[in-house]
Design a protein around this motif. Structure first.
Motif, PDB file in Angstrom:
ATOM      1  N   SER A   1     -15.604  64.655 -13.344  1.00  0.00           N
ATOM      2  CA  SER A   1     -16.934  64.063 -13.473  1.00  0.00           C
ATOM      3  C   SER A   1     -17.383  63.574 -12.103  1.00  0.00           C
ATOM      4  CB  SER A   1     -16.923  62.890 -14.463  1.00  0.00           C
ATOM      5  OG  SER A   1     -16.136  61.826 -13.982  1.00  0.00           O
ATOM      6  N   ALA A   2     -18.703  63.413 -11.962  1.00  0.00           N
ATOM      7  CA  ALA A   2     -19.242  62.937 -10.691  1.00  0.00           C
ATOM      8  C   ALA A   2     -18.993  61.446 -10.503  1.00  0.00           C
ATOM      9  CB  ALA A   2     -20.739  63.235 -10.624  1.00  0.00           C
ATOM     10  N   VAL A   3     -18.841  60.744 -11.609  1.00  0.00           N
ATOM     11  CA  VAL A   3     -18.678  59.290 -11.568  1.00  0.00           C
ATOM     12  C   VAL A   3     -17.252  58.928 -11.959  1.00  0.00           C
ATOM     13  CG1 VAL A   3     -19.529  57.098 -12.471  1.00  0.00           C
ATOM     14  CG2 VAL A   3     -21.104  59.026 -12.194  1.00  0.00           C
ATOM     15  N   LYS A   4     -16.659  57.977 -11.249  1.00  0.00           N
ATOM     16  CA  LYS A   4     -15.312  57.509 -11.576  1.00  0.00           C
ATOM     17  C   LYS A   4     -15.322  56.877 -12.971  1.00  0.00           C
ATOM     18  CE  LYS A   4     -12.933  55.331  -8.387  1.00  0.00           C
ATOM     19  NZ  LYS A   4     -12.302  54.281  -7.523  1.00  0.00           N
ATOM     20  N   PRO A   5     -14.459  57.333 -13.876  1.00  0.00           N
ATOM     21  CA  PRO A   5     -14.492  56.827 -15.255  1.00  0.00           C
ATOM     22  C   PRO A   5     -14.047  55.381 -15.384  1.00  0.00           C
ATOM     23  CG  PRO A   5     -12.617  58.292 -14.945  1.00  0.00           C
ATOM     24  CD  PRO A   5     -13.433  58.374 -13.694  1.00  0.00           C
ATOM     25  N   ASP A   6     -13.233  54.902 -14.448  1.00  0.00           N
ATOM     26  CA  ASP A   6     -12.709  53.539 -14.506  1.00  0.00           C
ATOM     27  C   ASP A   6     -12.361  53.111 -13.080  1.00  0.00           C
ATOM     28  OD1 ASP A   6     -10.178  51.575 -14.827  1.00  0.00           O
ATOM     29  OD2 ASP A   6     -11.429  51.451 -16.621  1.00  0.00           O
TER      30      ASP A   6
ATOM     31  N   PRO B   1      -4.350  56.122 -13.271  1.00  0.00           N
ATOM     32  CA  PRO B   1      -3.326  55.536 -12.399  1.00  0.00           C
ATOM     33  C   PRO B   1      -1.908  55.710 -12.912  1.00  0.00           C
ATOM     34  CG  PRO B   1      -4.635  53.834 -13.523  1.00  0.00           C
ATOM     35  CD  PRO B   1      -5.331  55.133 -13.750  1.00  0.00           C
ATOM     36  N   TRP B   2      -1.718  55.643 -14.246  1.00  0.00           N
ATOM     37  CA  TRP B   2      -0.365  55.803 -14.783  1.00  0.00           C
ATOM     38  C   TRP B   2       0.153  57.214 -14.566  1.00  0.00           C
ATOM     39  CZ3 TRP B   2      -0.213  59.616 -18.419  1.00  0.00           C
ATOM     40  CH2 TRP B   2      -1.401  59.905 -19.102  1.00  0.00           C
ATOM     41  N   PHE B   3      -0.768  58.221 -14.571  1.00  0.00           N
ATOM     42  CA  PHE B   3      -0.337  59.601 -14.353  1.00  0.00           C
ATOM     43  C   PHE B   3      -0.053  59.843 -12.878  1.00  0.00           C
ATOM     44  CE2 PHE B   3      -1.175  64.217 -13.838  1.00  0.00           C
ATOM     45  CZ  PHE B   3      -0.184  64.684 -14.688  1.00  0.00           C
ATOM     46  N   ALA B   4      -0.901  59.276 -12.018  1.00  0.00           N
ATOM     47  CA  ALA B   4      -0.672  59.430 -10.576  1.00  0.00           C
ATOM     48  C   ALA B   4       0.681  58.845 -10.187  1.00  0.00           C
ATOM     49  CB  ALA B   4      -1.794  58.746  -9.803  1.00  0.00           C
ATOM     50  N   GLU B   5       1.022  57.684 -10.770  1.00  0.00           N
ATOM     51  CA  GLU B   5       2.313  57.066 -10.460  1.00  0.00           C
ATOM     52  C   GLU B   5       3.471  57.936 -10.922  1.00  0.00           C
ATOM     53  OE1 GLU B   5       4.941  53.049 -11.518  1.00  0.00           O
ATOM     54  OE2 GLU B   5       2.959  53.349 -12.421  1.00  0.00           O
ATOM     55  N   SER B   6       3.379  58.462 -12.134  1.00  0.00           N
ATOM     56  CA  SER B   6       4.487  59.259 -12.672  1.00  0.00           C
ATOM     57  C   SER B   6       4.668  60.551 -11.888  1.00  0.00           C
ATOM     58  CB  SER B   6       4.235  59.574 -14.149  1.00  0.00           C
ATOM     59  OG  SER B   6       3.073  60.365 -14.314  1.00  0.00           O
ATOM     60  N   VAL B   7       3.562  61.177 -11.476  1.00  0.00           N
ATOM     61  CA  VAL B   7       3.645  62.443 -10.744  1.00  0.00           C
ATOM     62  C   VAL B   7       4.221  62.227  -9.344  1.00  0.00           C
ATOM     63  CG1 VAL B   7       2.252  64.228  -9.613  1.00  0.00           C
ATOM     64  CG2 VAL B   7       1.849  63.657 -12.014  1.00  0.00           C
TER      65      VAL B   7
END
Length: 469
Positions: free
Chosen positions: A407-412, A436-442
């Protein structure tokens, strides 16, 4: 020695176990509807979201006939407001997925016809050397003919699925636009229990987990081990709260408890000469011993039929069908990011998800934050089922968790750009936002694990983008 009523003490004391269970022909059944306190379990209130507007209106009107005797335990009220959004989300997701599921089934139908044609052609050539008839089948049952044959039916089915959008309930988490919430609030008025004292709640949870559940004392022992001790004690907290309410006033002599829950921690299985299950006799005995009141437990269908019979409430037969259907509804509560942080997944479900993804469960040890760890596990459970990497287990909840979006806008505010994921492994680096939880896990995984996780997330995102298109 025989009692003054002509009944032996043994028979009187254990009559709940001797009797076969409640029947609609019981001579005192009317007393529970005309004079009893009526407690509706959480599942009865949540079922209101599953009715059509017409049926819901009839049910709420019928409940008005017992409004003066309704009482809402704190536990029921809490579970209702906590779970209503999950029920609505599950309903919305089912309607959103319906169009795609229908398209998949229609595509499968076309493929099956083509496969049947090819199968027949193969038989003609193999056993009859009839190449002419085989070629004629390509003309008689051409791809164009198949498309034309199914197009009319497809249009009819698609129109009906699209029409179901009229029955969707779209609300905000704050409750705006939720007609059921306001109607339930108006129905109970001020007959809503205040939260029990925190120390008393803790005592009850400890009693459930250390004494009642290990000894299979109803209600609620089947929930032992599901999530935290507090979460698994919900039925017992409701039971204790209701007993306290009944004991506070001697004139409360009858309790009518209405629930969809007929599991073995509320109902004794059939056997010992009984052809059907019955509410555990110990529940009626315990209520009588501690409060002096009589107990009757009914399913919603029986209850509403009783309201019709004893209080002259008008409920159509079609509405009874909806009530009975909702009692065994397959619409599941959806695990969202909010609920995932306080819900421990069952071990067998965790093992099935990690096995289907080809990952080791030790992967979650790399995620420091406990809430992020739970969200990640629930996402893996949901995505492996969604992408059909594994069969769904019995009673498995639906999961609505997105690790990424475009999306063009940050969802959160906490979401990060797709550039934070590894070059060459994530196909949407310049046009996506990552939870953020997915970025951390990856970013804490090995290269092999990263590729698997990002592959699952990319397939899920492509799947959902195709739905939107």
């Amino acid at each position: 020695m025989v009692s003054p009523e002509g009944e032996y003490p043994l028979i009187r004391q254990y009559r709940d176990w001797i009797q076969n269970g409640p029947s609609e022909k019981d001579p005192d059944r009317a007393d529970f509807f005309t004079d009893g306190i009526v407690v509706l379990d959480t599942n009865v209130l949540l079922s209101l979201y599953e009715y059509t507007p017409t049926a819901r209106e009839q049910v709420l009107k019928a409940l008005q006939s017992v409004r003066q005797r309704l009482w809402l335990p704190h536990q029921v009220g809490l579970e209702f407001v906590q779970n209503r959004f999950r029920i609505i989300t599950g309903r919305k997701k089912a309607l959103d997925d319906a169009q795609r599921s229908l398209q998949n089934k229609l595509r499968d139908a076309k493929t099956s016809i083509k496969d049947a044609r090819a199968f027949t052609q193969g038989l003609l050539i193999k056993y009859a050397q009839d190449t002419e008839t085989s070629r004629n089948l390509d003309v008689e049952i051409s791809n164009k003919a198949i498309e034309e044959l199914l197009s009319g039916w497809s249009a009819t089915l698609e129109a009906q699925v699209k029409r179901l959008r009229e029955y969707d309930i779209s609300i905000s988490p704050g409750g705006q636009g939720d007609p059921v919430l306001s109607q339930v609030a108006a129905l109970f008025g001020d007959k809503v229990a205040v939260p029990p004292d925190a120390a008393e709640t803790r005592r009850r949870v400890e009693e459930a987990s250390s004494y009642r559940f290990p000894n299979l004392i109803p209600p609620g022992f089947k929930d032992a081990g599901k999530g935290t001790s507090l979460a698994s004690s919900g039925d017992f907290l409701l039971w204790e709260e209701t007993i306290g309410y009944m004991a506070n006033s001697p004139e409360r002599s009858h309790l009518l408890f209405v629930s969809n829950d007929t599991k073995e921690d509320w109902y004794q299985p059939k056997g010992e000469g009984r052809s059907a299950s019955r509410p555990w006799p110990s529940l009626a005995s315990e209520l009588r011993q501690r409060t002096g009141a009589e107990l009757r437990i009914e399913t919603p269908g029986d209850f509403y039929r009783g309201v019709n019979r004893f209080l002259d409430a008008e409920i159509a037969e079609a509405t009874y069908a909806e009530i009975d259907r909702a009692a065994v509804s397959t619409v599941e509560m959806v695990v969202t990011e909010q609920s995932a942080t306080c819900t421990q997944p069952p071990p067998d479900l965790i093992a099935a998800a990690f096995d289907a993804a080809g990952l080791d469960e030790s992967l979650v040890d790399n995620i420091d934050d406990g809430s992020s760890r739970l969200i990640f596990i629930w996402w893996l459970i949901g995505v492996t089922a969604q992408l059909e990497r594994r069969p769904r287990l019995d009673d498995e909840p639906d999961v609505s968790l997105a690790p990424a979006t475009r999306s063009a806008v940050k969802p959160d505010p906490d979401w990060v750009p797709g550039l934070r994921l590894h070059l060459g492994e994530w196909p949407y680096r310049s046009s996506s936002w990552i939870a953020p939880w997915f970025a951390e896990s990856v970013n804490r995984s090995s290269r092999r694990e990263r590729k698997i996780l990002q592959g699952l997330a990319a397939q899920q995102l492509a799947f959902e983008l195709a739905d939107q298109g």
